[in-house]
Design a protein around this motif. Structure first.
Motif, mmCIF file in Angstrom:
data_model
loop_
_atom_site.group_PDB
_atom_site.id
_atom_site.type_symbol
_atom_site.label_atom_id
_atom_site.label_comp_id
_atom_site.label_asym_id
_atom_site.label_seq_id
_atom_site.Cartn_x
_atom_site.Cartn_y
_atom_site.Cartn_z
ATOM 1 N N SER A 179 1.058 3.701 -3.326
ATOM 2 C CA SER A 179 0.548 5.051 -3.097
ATOM 3 C C SER A 179 1.641 6.092 -3.321
ATOM 4 C CB SER A 179 -0.011 5.175 -1.673
ATOM 5 O OG SER A 179 -1.153 4.366 -1.511
ATOM 6 N N GLU A 192 -6.304 10.501 -6.951
ATOM 7 C CA GLU A 192 -5.886 11.836 -6.525
ATOM 8 C C GLU A 192 -4.625 12.268 -7.279
ATOM 9 O OE1 GLU A 192 -6.741 15.174 -3.936
ATOM 10 O OE2 GLU A 192 -7.885 13.532 -4.797
ATOM 11 N N ASP A 236 -7.714 5.216 -4.289
ATOM 12 C CA ASP A 236 -8.001 6.625 -3.987
ATOM 13 C C ASP A 236 -6.765 7.495 -4.181
ATOM 14 O OD1 ASP A 236 -10.653 6.083 -3.422
ATOM 15 O OD2 ASP A 236 -10.372 6.082 -1.235
ATOM 16 N N ASN A 237 -5.603 6.999 -3.764
ATOM 17 C CA ASN A 237 -4.363 7.751 -3.961
ATOM 18 C C ASN A 237 -4.028 7.884 -5.444
ATOM 19 O OD1 ASN A 237 -3.242 8.702 -1.435
ATOM 20 N ND2 ASN A 237 -3.013 6.563 -0.868
ATOM 21 N N SER A 251 1.601 9.305 2.501
ATOM 22 C CA SER A 251 1.380 7.919 2.076
ATOM 23 C C SER A 251 2.254 6.937 2.852
ATOM 24 C CB SER A 251 1.660 7.768 0.578
ATOM 25 O OG SER A 251 0.749 8.525 -0.166
ATOM 26 N N ARG A 284 -5.346 13.802 0.205
ATOM 27 C CA ARG A 284 -6.153 14.710 -0.622
ATOM 28 C C ARG A 284 -5.375 16.011 -0.780
ATOM 29 N NH1 ARG A 284 -11.026 13.466 -2.970
ATOM 30 N NH2 ARG A 284 -11.924 15.413 -2.307
ATOM 31 N N HIS A 305 1.855 9.094 -6.331
ATOM 32 C CA HIS A 305 2.087 10.521 -6.087
ATOM 33 C C HIS A 305 3.444 10.974 -6.631
ATOM 34 C CE1 HIS A 305 -1.530 11.213 -3.778
ATOM 35 N NE2 HIS A 305 -1.258 10.176 -3.006
ATOM 36 N N ARG A 309 0.842 -1.205 0.000
ATOM 37 C CA ARG A 309 0.000 0.000 0.000
ATOM 38 C C ARG A 309 0.877 1.255 0.000
ATOM 39 N NH1 ARG A 309 -4.837 0.450 4.216
ATOM 40 N NH2 ARG A 309 -5.963 -0.542 2.504
ATOM 41 N N VAL A 323 -7.558 2.125 -0.707
ATOM 42 C CA VAL A 323 -6.739 3.299 -0.376
ATOM 43 C C VAL A 323 -5.772 3.599 -1.518
ATOM 44 C CG1 VAL A 323 -5.021 4.234 1.232
ATOM 45 C CG2 VAL A 323 -6.973 2.953 2.108
ATOM 46 N N VAL A 324 -5.168 2.574 -2.077
ATOM 47 C CA VAL A 324 -4.255 2.753 -3.208
ATOM 48 C C VAL A 324 -5.012 3.339 -4.393
ATOM 49 C CG1 VAL A 324 -2.790 1.554 -4.882
ATOM 50 C CG2 VAL A 324 -2.645 0.973 -2.466
ATOM 51 N N GLN A 376 -4.808 5.920 5.158
ATOM 52 C CA GLN A 376 -5.615 7.088 4.813
ATOM 53 C C GLN A 376 -5.123 7.667 3.491
ATOM 54 O OE1 GLN A 376 -5.033 10.243 7.602
ATOM 55 N NE2 GLN A 376 -6.823 11.381 6.939
ATOM 56 N N ALA A 377 -6.035 7.837 2.551
ATOM 57 C CA ALA A 377 -5.665 8.420 1.254
ATOM 58 C C ALA A 377 -5.369 9.910 1.426
ATOM 59 C CB ALA A 377 -6.794 8.230 0.248
#
Length: 115
Positions: free
Chosen positions: A16, A53, A49-50, A98, A107, A20, A12, A46-47, A104-105
């Motif tokens: 993530s 984003e 969502d990241n 990350s 934002r 990014h 994860r 979560v991955v 937690q993703a």
């Protein structure tokens, strides 16, 4: 074998942060392919969502770049330089988040979200 709903925290963190961190290659248009690939190959929410984003952040970096690069000629590079610092700073913040809060993703603040 992991039970359903339990995800590998190291994987994860890696995926993530990779999503990014791909913005560091934003000079190459293919850099957006990294979070897109992560979005499609991962089943970790979560991955995903990241990755979404990170894709949204790519679009924002390109949009603001189109606006600020010409403006940099008027401001003697100040507008582009500030945006460069902001977008790199936000990316480093996202990677740090990350790695330190993998459940937690992240934002990004003040961006337009298409996904």
């Amino acid at each position: 074998m992991q039970s359903p709903g339990v995800f590998d925290p190291d994987k994860r963190k890696l995926l993530s942060a990779l999503s990014h961190g791909s913005i560091f290659l934003s000079g190459l248009v293919i850099s957006i392919a990294i979070p897109i690939a992560v979005l499609f190959v991962s089943d970790d929410p979560v991955v995903k969502d990241n990755a979404k984003e990170a894709i949204n952040f790519h679009f924002n970096v390109w949009l603001y770049g189109l606006i600020l690069v010409p403006l940099s000629f008027i401001t003697l590079g100040l507008a582009g330089g500030i945006w460069w610092l902001v977008h790199w700073g936000l990316t480093l913040w996202a990677i740090s988040h990350s790695l330190n809060k993998p459940d937690q993703a992240f934002r990004y603040p003040f961006i337009f979200r298409l996904l």
